[in-house]
Design a protein around this motif. Structure first.
Motif, PDB file in Angstrom:
ATOM      1  N   ASP A   1       3.284  16.526  23.387  1.00  0.00           N
ATOM      2  CA  ASP A   1       3.193  17.551  22.346  1.00  0.00           C
ATOM      3  C   ASP A   1       2.602  17.053  21.040  1.00  0.00           C
ATOM      4  OD1 ASP A   1       4.368  19.348  24.090  1.00  0.00           O
ATOM      5  OD2 ASP A   1       6.400  18.798  23.473  1.00  0.00           O
ATOM      6  N   GLU A   2       2.403  15.746  20.922  1.00  0.00           N
ATOM      7  CA  GLU A   2       1.824  15.169  19.720  1.00  0.00           C
ATOM      8  C   GLU A   2       0.854  14.067  20.114  1.00  0.00           C
ATOM      9  OE1 GLU A   2       4.486  14.208  16.470  1.00  0.00           O
ATOM     10  OE2 GLU A   2       6.133  15.193  17.532  1.00  0.00           O
ATOM     11  N   GLY A   3      -0.138  13.848  19.269  1.00  0.00           N
ATOM     12  CA  GLY A   3      -1.081  12.766  19.493  1.00  0.00           C
ATOM     13  C   GLY A   3      -1.248  11.923  18.251  1.00  0.00           C
ATOM     14  N   VAL A   4      -1.579  10.657  18.447  1.00  0.00           N
ATOM     15  CA  VAL A   4      -1.943   9.765  17.348  1.00  0.00           C
ATOM     16  C   VAL A   4      -3.459   9.609  17.430  1.00  0.00           C
ATOM     17  CG1 VAL A   4      -1.603   7.534  16.260  1.00  0.00           C
ATOM     18  CG2 VAL A   4       0.264   8.589  17.562  1.00  0.00           C
ATOM     19  N   PHE A   5      -4.162  10.067  16.394  1.00  0.00           N
ATOM     20  CA  PHE A   5      -5.601  10.241  16.499  1.00  0.00           C
ATOM     21  C   PHE A   5      -6.423   9.187  15.772  1.00  0.00           C
ATOM     22  CE2 PHE A   5      -4.223  14.102  18.244  1.00  0.00           C
ATOM     23  CZ  PHE A   5      -5.295  14.723  18.873  1.00  0.00           C
ATOM     24  N   ALA A   6      -5.883   8.551  14.775  1.00  0.00           N
ATOM     25  CA  ALA A   6      -6.667   7.554  14.042  1.00  0.00           C
ATOM     26  C   ALA A   6      -5.739   6.600  13.310  1.00  0.00           C
ATOM     27  CB  ALA A   6      -7.624   8.216  13.046  1.00  0.00           C
ATOM     28  N   VAL A   7      -6.211   5.384  13.126  1.00  0.00           N
ATOM     29  CA  VAL A   7      -5.535   4.378  12.309  1.00  0.00           C
ATOM     30  C   VAL A   7      -6.543   3.908  11.263  1.00  0.00           C
ATOM     31  CG1 VAL A   7      -4.417   2.126  12.265  1.00  0.00           C
ATOM     32  CG2 VAL A   7      -4.090   3.636  14.239  1.00  0.00           C
ATOM     33  N   VAL A   8      -6.107   3.888  10.004  1.00  0.00           N
ATOM     34  CA  VAL A   8      -6.982   3.456   8.913  1.00  0.00           C
ATOM     35  C   VAL A   8      -6.333   2.268   8.217  1.00  0.00           C
ATOM     36  CG1 VAL A   8      -8.152   4.118   6.781  1.00  0.00           C
ATOM     37  CG2 VAL A   8      -7.812   5.817   8.602  1.00  0.00           C
ATOM     38  N   PRO A   9      -6.775   1.048   8.510  1.00  0.00           N
ATOM     39  CA  PRO A   9      -6.252  -0.126   7.783  1.00  0.00           C
ATOM     40  C   PRO A   9      -6.725  -0.087   6.332  1.00  0.00           C
ATOM     41  CG  PRO A   9      -7.365  -0.754   9.834  1.00  0.00           C
ATOM     42  CD  PRO A   9      -7.740   0.658   9.548  1.00  0.00           C
ATOM     43  N   LEU A  10      -5.850  -0.479   5.420  1.00  0.00           N
ATOM     44  CA  LEU A  10      -6.186  -0.507   4.001  1.00  0.00           C
ATOM     45  C   LEU A  10      -6.181  -1.936   3.487  1.00  0.00           C
ATOM     46  CD1 LEU A  10      -3.971   2.446   2.659  1.00  0.00           C
ATOM     47  CD2 LEU A  10      -6.350   2.540   3.422  1.00  0.00           C
ATOM     48  N   ARG A  11      -7.243  -2.297   2.780  1.00  0.00           N
ATOM     49  CA  ARG A  11      -7.256  -3.577   2.068  1.00  0.00           C
ATOM     50  C   ARG A  11      -6.431  -3.382   0.804  1.00  0.00           C
ATOM     51  NH1 ARG A  11     -11.086  -6.181  -1.635  1.00  0.00           N
ATOM     52  NH2 ARG A  11     -10.847  -8.438  -1.424  1.00  0.00           N
ATOM     53  N   TRP A  12      -5.333  -4.140   0.663  1.00  0.00           N
ATOM     54  CA  TRP A  12      -4.362  -3.862  -0.398  1.00  0.00           C
ATOM     55  C   TRP A  12      -4.353  -4.982  -1.435  1.00  0.00           C
ATOM     56  CZ3 TRP A  12      -2.064   0.780  -0.644  1.00  0.00           C
ATOM     57  CH2 TRP A  12      -1.085   0.966  -1.636  1.00  0.00           C
ATOM     58  N   GLU A  13      -4.196  -4.583  -2.682  1.00  0.00           N
ATOM     59  CA  GLU A  13      -4.156  -5.548  -3.777  1.00  0.00           C
ATOM     60  C   GLU A  13      -2.967  -6.503  -3.606  1.00  0.00           C
ATOM     61  OE1 GLU A  13      -5.092  -4.930  -8.351  1.00  0.00           O
ATOM     62  OE2 GLU A  13      -3.059  -4.247  -7.879  1.00  0.00           O
ATOM     63  N   GLY A  14      -3.240  -7.784  -3.677  1.00  0.00           N
ATOM     64  CA  GLY A  14      -2.181  -8.783  -3.581  1.00  0.00           C
ATOM     65  C   GLY A  14      -1.752  -9.123  -2.171  1.00  0.00           C
TER      66      GLY A  14
ATOM     67  N   ASP B   1      -6.937  -7.245  17.694  1.00  0.00           N
ATOM     68  CA  ASP B   1      -7.106  -8.311  16.705  1.00  0.00           C
ATOM     69  C   ASP B   1      -8.536  -8.411  16.193  1.00  0.00           C
ATOM     70  OD1 ASP B   1      -4.572  -9.210  16.299  1.00  0.00           O
ATOM     71  OD2 ASP B   1      -4.609 -10.644  17.942  1.00  0.00           O
ATOM     72  N   ALA B   2      -9.168  -7.276  15.942  1.00  0.00           N
ATOM     73  CA  ALA B   2     -10.485  -7.329  15.310  1.00  0.00           C
ATOM     74  C   ALA B   2     -10.365  -8.026  13.961  1.00  0.00           C
ATOM     75  CB  ALA B   2     -11.037  -5.914  15.133  1.00  0.00           C
ATOM     76  N   GLU B   3     -11.364  -8.772  13.600  1.00  0.00           N
ATOM     77  CA  GLU B   3     -11.301  -9.590  12.393  1.00  0.00           C
ATOM     78  C   GLU B   3     -11.005  -8.742  11.152  1.00  0.00           C
ATOM     79  OE1 GLU B   3     -11.032 -13.084  10.498  1.00  0.00           O
ATOM     80  OE2 GLU B   3     -11.431 -12.835  12.643  1.00  0.00           O
ATOM     81  N   LEU B   4     -11.515  -7.527  11.134  1.00  0.00           N
ATOM     82  CA  LEU B   4     -11.339  -6.670   9.968  1.00  0.00           C
ATOM     83  C   LEU B   4      -9.899  -6.239   9.781  1.00  0.00           C
ATOM     84  CD1 LEU B   4     -12.870  -5.190   7.699  1.00  0.00           C
ATOM     85  CD2 LEU B   4     -13.130  -3.261   9.254  1.00  0.00           C
ATOM     86  N   HIS B   5      -9.113  -6.214  10.881  1.00  0.00           N
ATOM     87  CA  HIS B   5      -7.779  -5.629  10.813  1.00  0.00           C
ATOM     88  C   HIS B   5      -6.651  -6.638  11.005  1.00  0.00           C
ATOM     89  CE1 HIS B   5     -10.430  -2.506  12.939  1.00  0.00           C
ATOM     90  NE2 HIS B   5     -10.429  -2.199  11.678  1.00  0.00           N
ATOM     91  N   ARG B   6      -6.952  -7.845  11.405  1.00  0.00           N
ATOM     92  CA  ARG B   6      -5.906  -8.748  11.866  1.00  0.00           C
ATOM     93  C   ARG B   6      -4.921  -9.118  10.761  1.00  0.00           C
ATOM     94  NH1 ARG B   6      -7.128 -12.700  14.957  1.00  0.00           N
ATOM     95  NH2 ARG B   6      -5.486 -14.103  14.241  1.00  0.00           N
ATOM     96  N   ASP B   7      -5.365  -9.082   9.492  1.00  0.00           N
ATOM     97  CA  ASP B   7      -4.467  -9.456   8.408  1.00  0.00           C
ATOM     98  C   ASP B   7      -4.017  -8.265   7.566  1.00  0.00           C
ATOM     99  OD1 ASP B   7      -4.297 -12.158   8.965  1.00  0.00           O
ATOM    100  OD2 ASP B   7      -6.117 -12.631   7.850  1.00  0.00           O
ATOM    101  N   ALA B   8      -4.330  -7.053   7.994  1.00  0.00           N
ATOM    102  CA  ALA B   8      -3.907  -5.870   7.235  1.00  0.00           C
ATOM    103  C   ALA B   8      -2.403  -5.652   7.410  1.00  0.00           C
ATOM    104  CB  ALA B   8      -4.671  -4.642   7.703  1.00  0.00           C
ATOM    105  N   ASP B   9      -1.739  -5.270   6.323  1.00  0.00           N
ATOM    106  CA  ASP B   9      -0.325  -4.909   6.451  1.00  0.00           C
ATOM    107  C   ASP B   9      -0.028  -3.566   5.775  1.00  0.00           C
ATOM    108  OD1 ASP B   9      -0.278  -5.563   3.732  1.00  0.00           O
ATOM    109  OD2 ASP B   9       1.665  -6.588   3.868  1.00  0.00           O
ATOM    110  N   GLN B  10      -1.078  -2.754   5.577  1.00  0.00           N
ATOM    111  CA  GLN B  10      -0.931  -1.385   5.097  1.00  0.00           C
ATOM    112  C   GLN B  10      -1.852  -0.511   5.953  1.00  0.00           C
ATOM    113  OE1 GLN B  10       1.336  -0.751   2.596  1.00  0.00           O
ATOM    114  NE2 GLN B  10       1.715  -2.971   2.486  1.00  0.00           N
ATOM    115  N   PHE B  11      -1.290   0.530   6.531  1.00  0.00           N
ATOM    116  CA  PHE B  11      -2.069   1.385   7.422  1.00  0.00           C
ATOM    117  C   PHE B  11      -1.745   2.851   7.159  1.00  0.00           C
ATOM    118  CE2 PHE B  11      -1.325  -2.598   9.660  1.00  0.00           C
ATOM    119  CZ  PHE B  11      -2.565  -2.912  10.200  1.00  0.00           C
ATOM    120  N   LEU B  12      -2.760   3.691   7.234  1.00  0.00           N
ATOM    121  CA  LEU B  12      -2.556   5.132   7.329  1.00  0.00           C
ATOM    122  C   LEU B  12      -2.778   5.521   8.787  1.00  0.00           C
ATOM    123  CD1 LEU B  12      -4.453   6.344   4.132  1.00  0.00           C
ATOM    124  CD2 LEU B  12      -1.982   6.066   4.440  1.00  0.00           C
ATOM    125  N   VAL B  13      -1.787   6.172   9.367  1.00  0.00           N
ATOM    126  CA  VAL B  13      -1.834   6.565  10.776  1.00  0.00           C
ATOM    127  C   VAL B  13      -1.805   8.084  10.836  1.00  0.00           C
ATOM    128  CG1 VAL B  13      -0.749   6.346  13.040  1.00  0.00           C
ATOM    129  CG2 VAL B  13      -0.638   4.436  11.416  1.00  0.00           C
TER     130      VAL B  13
END
Length: 547
Positions: free
Chosen positions: A241-254, A166-178
């Motif tokens: 056999d697979e890894g999840v390496f990064a999450v990129v929250p996106l600030r989205w219009e609207g 729940d970092a402040e930068l990400h807590r309200d994001a609802d679009q992510f690139l994983v």
């Protein structure tokens, strides 16, 4: 000593002691696809993002990020320019796959982001919530179609927020690139070395996004520490056999603030759709699984602020013989056009046309900016992790020799005088480059074991990502300033550490980044897949001018 410490040492020594299995030979006829294939998955085309070009590449490389929101055209443009297929190239060059490239089944489809071996194993997933243009769900980006495939319907962004924290930068994001990696997509060629290569690929892609976003007044803030098993289950990934390496929250219009009722409950179902593997035989490499398990343990324990202070790169010593560099050469192309012009200069360097010192400055500044990749563990203004060393062969106004680059003063500090070409070629064990013909070889080095001690074994991903980001930054800067670039891993790191005097500093040389000029009028075939009207007004290239 942990598993990643041992792996880092094995990677460092692989020029002398082959990594197991030493007798492995790739089965090229049974190679996997470069992307996952989900038969029957609904596909949604993405726009190319045909909007007015930004002026110049400098803001994207080193300028401050903006606060503008993403939209679907912006997301589509960023994905196209970074990992989408933008053209087919077939130049006469010195790489080992030249003989097969004319065959359509072995065609080399170029992309804006560089990749070890041209394999592109990073999978991009778009986890969208209520503010997005599509029905909420999990979507997989298909580069060959420039489209997303729906793998799951339903808003599961609460799971991502919970996994990230729940970092402040990400807590309200609802679009992510994983970003995830299926190891077989790289290990079929590189076996145990694959983990090192794919983590560099991660950094290269994140650096492309960072440059692209900055140039358009956007920002990305990659997260490398999160509850990886939780996100792996969400994406339906096999934990070994697979890894999840990064999450990129996106600030989205609207986008609107996330309500408590939108936060996850005790359990959320994940992706059940199964991909179809092309290879008849898939091999699991014990070393890859071991180091992956090590980097996954304690994955959600984000390093404390300042944790990397003791792993910072040593300062360039004062005094000694120094060569001041001039201001950096201008980079005239936009980020989009620079990315679409990017390519490796296999065997095409020439020492007959020395590189200007201003172009070397541009490459070094780009490398320094790339190694400062911003993540949740490396915020802006944090300690500099990477040192940059330069072997100078043919640079105007700079005597041949081996140098350390001081990014604070734009000066080269002499380590060893004399032509470095014989050393470079003697300790490079591939045939695709003549290192003596490159104007300069830039070598980033990081105190890898100190980083692992400071932030834990997951820090291995951070080290490699920073080096991959530097490679992508130099590639892009070279394309934007009309010079040539090539990046290589096939060198004796132990010999380079000894030559640079690093055996007592803990720094490990991790990459060769070659810059220079190419021979004029080389035979080439270039076909663009992605439409770019601005290319019609692109300035002449070296070949056009006959220089």
């Amino acid at each position: 000593m942990g598993d990643t410490h041992e792996y880092a040492t094995a990677v460092m020594r692989r020029g002398r002691v082959a990594m197991e299995p030493a007798d492995f030979v790739p089965d090229w006829a049974d190679r996997p696809r470069k992307e996952k294939f989900y038969p029957g998955a609904e596909r949604f085309p993405l726009p190319d993002g045909d909007f007015p070009e930004e002026a110049g590449v400098g803001r994207g490389l080193t300028g401050p990020p903006g606060d503008a929101p993403f939209t679907l055209p912006l997301l589509g443009g960023m994905l196209r320019d970074s990992y989408g297929l933008v053209g087919r190239r077939l130049a006469v060059q010195a790489n080992t796959d030249l003989g097969t490239l004319p065959m359509y089944t072995q065609a080399n489809w170029s992309r804006g982001t560089a990749s070890g071996g041209g394999l592109y194993p990073v999978g991009v997933h778009w986890v969208s919530g209520a503010s997005g243009p599509l029905a909420p769900g999990v979507h997989h980006y298909s580069p060959q179609h420039h489209a997303v495939q729906r793998l799951l319907t339903g808003d599961v962004t609460g799971e991502v927020r919970a996994a990230v924290g729940d970092a402040e930068l990400h807590r309200d994001a609802d679009q992510f690139l994983v970003l995830g990696v299926k190891f077989w997509q790289n290990a079929f060629k590189y076996n145990s070395f694959a983990y090192h290569v794919v983590t560099m690929d991660l950094g290269a892609l994140l650096q492309t996004w960072s440059m692209w976003a900055r140039a358009r007044g956007l920002r990305i803030d990659p997260v490398l520490w999160f509850d990886e098993p939780r996100l792996g289950r969400l994406l339906g990934a096999d934990a070994d056999d697979e890894g999840v390496f990064a999450v990129v929250p996106l600030r989205w219009e609207g986008a609107v603030p996330v309500r408590d009722s939108d936060r996850p409950g005790s359990r959320t179902s994940g992706v059940h759709r199964t991909e179809q593997e092309r290879s008849r035989r898939v091999i699991a490499f014990d070393t890859v699984r071991t180091v992956h398990r090590a980097t996954t343990r304690h994955a959600a324990e984000r390093p404390a602020p300042g944790a990397l202070a003791d792993a910072a790169a040593p300062a360039v010593p004062s005094g000694g013989e120094r060569v001041p560099l001039p201001p950096a050469a201008p980079m005239d192309l936009s980020v989009r056009r620079a990315l679409r012009s990017r390519r490796s200069s296999f065997g095409r360097f020439t020492g007959l046309r020395p590189l200007s010192a201003a172009h070397l400055t541009a490459a070094l500044r780009a490398a320094a900016a790339g190694t400062e990749l911003t993540t949740d563990a490396t915020p802006p203004g944090g300690p500099r992790l990477a040192s940059l060393y330069v072997f100078v062969n043919h640079v105007e106004g700079v005597p041949q020799g081996t140098y350390a680059f001081d990014p604070g003063t734009d000066e080269l500090r002499l380590i060893k005088p004399g032509a470095p070409g014989p050393f470079l070629q003697a300790h490079y064990f591939l045939n695709n480059y003549n290192l003596e013909q490159a104007a300069a070889a830039i070598v980033p080095a990081i105190r890898t074991h100190h980083v692992l001690d400071a932030v834990g074994e997951r820090g291995y991903r951070l080290v490699s990502a920073a080096i991959g980001a530097a490679a992508q930054a130099v590639y892009t800067a070279a394309a934007a300033s009309d010079t040539a670039c090539g990046v290589a891993l096939g060198f004796d790191s132990v010999a380079f550490a000894e030559e640079l005097g690093l055996t007592g500093t803990g720094e490990l040389p991790l990459l060769l980044m070659l810059v220079g000029n190419e021979r004029p009028r080389t035979a080439d075939f270039h076909y663009d897949l992605a439409h770019d009207p601005a290319q019609r007004t692109q300035r002449p290239t070296q070949e056009d001018e006959g220089r």
